[in-house]
Scaffold this motif. Structure first.
Motif, mmCIF file in Angstrom:
data_model
loop_
_atom_site.group_PDB
_atom_site.id
_atom_site.type_symbol
_atom_site.label_atom_id
_atom_site.label_comp_id
_atom_site.label_asym_id
_atom_site.label_seq_id
_atom_site.Cartn_x
_atom_site.Cartn_y
_atom_site.Cartn_z
ATOM 1 N N SER A 66 0.822 -1.206 0.000
ATOM 2 C CA SER A 66 0.000 0.000 0.000
ATOM 3 C C SER A 66 0.860 1.262 0.000
ATOM 4 N N VAL A 67 2.090 1.153 0.469
ATOM 5 C CA VAL A 67 3.029 2.275 0.394
ATOM 6 C C VAL A 67 3.574 2.378 -1.026
ATOM 7 N N ILE A 68 4.059 1.274 -1.555
ATOM 8 C CA ILE A 68 4.577 1.217 -2.916
ATOM 9 C C ILE A 68 4.413 -0.207 -3.423
ATOM 10 N N ASP A 69 3.856 -0.356 -4.604
ATOM 11 C CA ASP A 69 3.699 -1.678 -5.197
ATOM 12 C C ASP A 69 4.847 -1.891 -6.172
ATOM 13 N N CYS A 70 5.800 -2.710 -5.765
ATOM 14 C CA CYS A 70 7.001 -2.918 -6.565
ATOM 15 C C CYS A 70 6.777 -3.831 -7.766
ATOM 16 N N ASN A 71 5.524 -4.222 -7.992
ATOM 17 C CA ASN A 71 5.221 -5.058 -9.145
ATOM 18 C C ASN A 71 4.262 -4.356 -10.108
ATOM 19 N N ARG A 72 4.304 -3.031 -10.128
ATOM 20 C CA ARG A 72 3.502 -2.250 -11.059
ATOM 21 C C ARG A 72 4.419 -1.432 -11.971
ATOM 22 N N ASP A 73 3.902 -1.076 -13.132
ATOM 23 C CA ASP A 73 4.660 -0.255 -14.072
ATOM 24 C C ASP A 73 4.950 1.097 -13.425
ATOM 25 N N PRO A 74 6.220 1.488 -13.322
ATOM 26 C CA PRO A 74 6.541 2.764 -12.660
ATOM 27 C C PRO A 74 5.993 3.986 -13.381
ATOM 28 N N SER A 75 5.602 3.830 -14.640
ATOM 29 C CA SER A 75 5.012 4.952 -15.371
ATOM 30 C C SER A 75 3.553 5.168 -14.995
ATOM 31 N N THR A 77 1.182 3.084 -16.051
ATOM 32 C CA THR A 77 0.379 2.399 -17.058
ATOM 33 C C THR A 77 -0.199 1.114 -16.483
ATOM 34 N N SER A 78 -1.480 0.860 -16.723
ATOM 35 C CA SER A 78 -2.123 -0.344 -16.206
ATOM 36 C C SER A 78 -1.577 -1.585 -16.887
ATOM 37 N N LEU A 79 -1.353 -2.630 -16.107
ATOM 38 C CA LEU A 79 -0.935 -3.907 -16.660
ATOM 39 C C LEU A 79 -2.107 -4.670 -17.259
ATOM 40 N N TYR A 80 -3.312 -4.316 -16.855
ATOM 41 C CA TYR A 80 -4.518 -4.997 -17.324
ATOM 42 C C TYR A 80 -5.543 -3.953 -17.752
ATOM 43 N N PRO A 81 -5.340 -3.311 -18.896
ATOM 44 C CA PRO A 81 -6.264 -2.257 -19.332
ATOM 45 C C PRO A 81 -7.710 -2.760 -19.398
ATOM 46 N N GLY A 82 -8.612 -1.948 -18.864
ATOM 47 C CA GLY A 82 -10.022 -2.295 -18.871
ATOM 48 C C GLY A 82 -10.466 -3.161 -17.726
ATOM 49 N N GLN A 83 -9.512 -3.631 -16.891
ATOM 50 C CA GLN A 83 -9.851 -4.465 -15.741
ATOM 51 C C GLN A 83 -9.482 -3.738 -14.455
ATOM 52 N N ALA A 84 -10.214 -4.038 -13.399
ATOM 53 C CA ALA A 84 -9.906 -3.441 -12.102
ATOM 54 C C ALA A 84 -8.544 -3.917 -11.620
ATOM 55 N N GLY A 196 3.052 -9.735 -13.555
ATOM 56 C CA GLY A 196 3.090 -8.300 -13.303
ATOM 57 C C GLY A 196 4.262 -7.641 -13.998
ATOM 58 N N TRP A 197 4.592 -6.429 -13.528
ATOM 59 C CA TRP A 197 5.644 -5.662 -14.185
ATOM 60 C C TRP A 197 6.990 -6.366 -14.092
ATOM 61 N N THR A 198 7.263 -7.001 -12.963
ATOM 62 C CA THR A 198 8.546 -7.688 -12.788
ATOM 63 C C THR A 198 8.732 -8.740 -13.862
ATOM 64 N N THR A 199 7.744 -9.604 -14.019
ATOM 65 C CA THR A 199 7.837 -10.667 -15.015
ATOM 66 C C THR A 199 7.969 -10.096 -16.415
ATOM 67 N N ARG A 200 7.141 -9.109 -16.725
ATOM 68 C CA ARG A 200 7.124 -8.566 -18.087
ATOM 69 C C ARG A 200 8.377 -7.739 -18.390
ATOM 70 N N HIS A 201 8.910 -7.069 -17.386
ATOM 71 C CA HIS A 201 10.063 -6.198 -17.605
ATOM 72 C C HIS A 201 11.359 -6.991 -17.762
#
Length: 265
Positions: A66-75, A77-84, A196-201
């Motif tokens: 909740s402080v920082i999600d280290c598995n999200r795109d730092p820009s 950008t949603s990893l799952y566009p159109g989904q919650a 997530g971002w880690t896997t994709r990056h």
């Protein structure tokens, strides 16, 4: 950086744990509705679940997602566009409940610099170190989530959810081996969670770096309450006897990943 931990091995397997922490710096705590809300969506007991299962480098953070999600795109950008989903510095829980008091919110740039960048610098450093030793390195990203979260997915999640971003982040031989080792339980490859971002990056199989995510439904190793959790029943206590069957299965999954990693490039 006492919140960031790296336990090194020279084997070609890295286990990363971006969401197992529950620490909230004192200067940020007052902005949240409550500490419980701010730690509710952690990957509870995830390191205990994997402890000692494989010869691997371990990388983890103590900071709450909740402080920082280290598995999200730092820009952002949603990893799952159109989904919650939740963002780099979430402002709501998985169920859509607000995390912050009225008028409060995160300084995203400051948190990215303080926690996100050092965490990923550690991953990059370990990948480079191990890639110099081995023609292949496997980065296995460790996650878990409540089995039922209606806002994020319909019904009950399979126990094992394997993500390779539709086959782009690792060689098919690795995903096939992990799927085969997962077959004893309900499982899916690239279902609701594709990595997530880690896997994709980091997943660059052409360069010998193979990344895969494992998202585990918590009922596979914890006593989940029926319905939405509250402060009286969440998080569940760690029970090694309850977790033992899944730990045995995960040991086989990690052994398959390590066998692949030790193969030729």
């Amino acid at each position: 950086m006492s919140w960031l931990h790296v336990e090194r091995s020279d084997s070609p397997l890295i286990l990363a744990f971006p969401h197992g922490g529950a620490d909230i710096p004192a200067d940020l705590l007052d902005g949240f509705r409550s500490r419980w809300w701010a730690i509710r969506d952690a990957d509870w007991h995830i390191r205990a679940l994997y402890e000692g299962l494989a010869d691997a480098t371990l990388i983890w953070t103590d900071i709450s997602r909740s402080v920082i999600d280290c598995n999200r795109d730092p820009s952002g950008t949603s990893l799952y566009p159109g989904q919650a989903t939740t963002g780099l510095c979430p402002t709501e829980t998985f169920d859509g409940e607000p995390l912050y008091r009225d008028g409060e919110g995160p300084d995203v740039a400051a948190r990215r610099a303080a926690w996100f960048l050092p965490y990923h610098a550690a991953i990059e450093g370990e990948i480079a170190r191990l890639r110099a030793l081995h023609p292949r390195v496997v980065l296995y990203d460790c996650h878990s989530i409540r089995s039922v979260v209606p806002r994020l997915f319909e019904g009950e999640l399979p126990e094992l959810n394997i993500g390779t971003d539709n086959g782009t982040t690792c060689d098919r031989a690795l995903s096939n081996a992990v799927v085969a080792a997962s077959a004893i339980r309900s499982h899916v490859l690239n279902g609701r969670f594709r990595g997530g971002w880690t896997t994709r990056h980091y997943g660059r199989p052409a360069t010998g770096i193979h990344a895969i995510q494992m998202e585990i439904a918590m009922r596979a190793y914890l006593s989940e309450p029926v319905g939405e959790p509250d402060e009286t029943n969440w998080p569940p206590a760690w029970n090694p006897d309850l977790a033992a069957p899944l730990r045995a299965d995960l040991a086989q999954i990690l052994a398959a990943a390590l066998t692949f990693a030790k193969g030729p490039a």
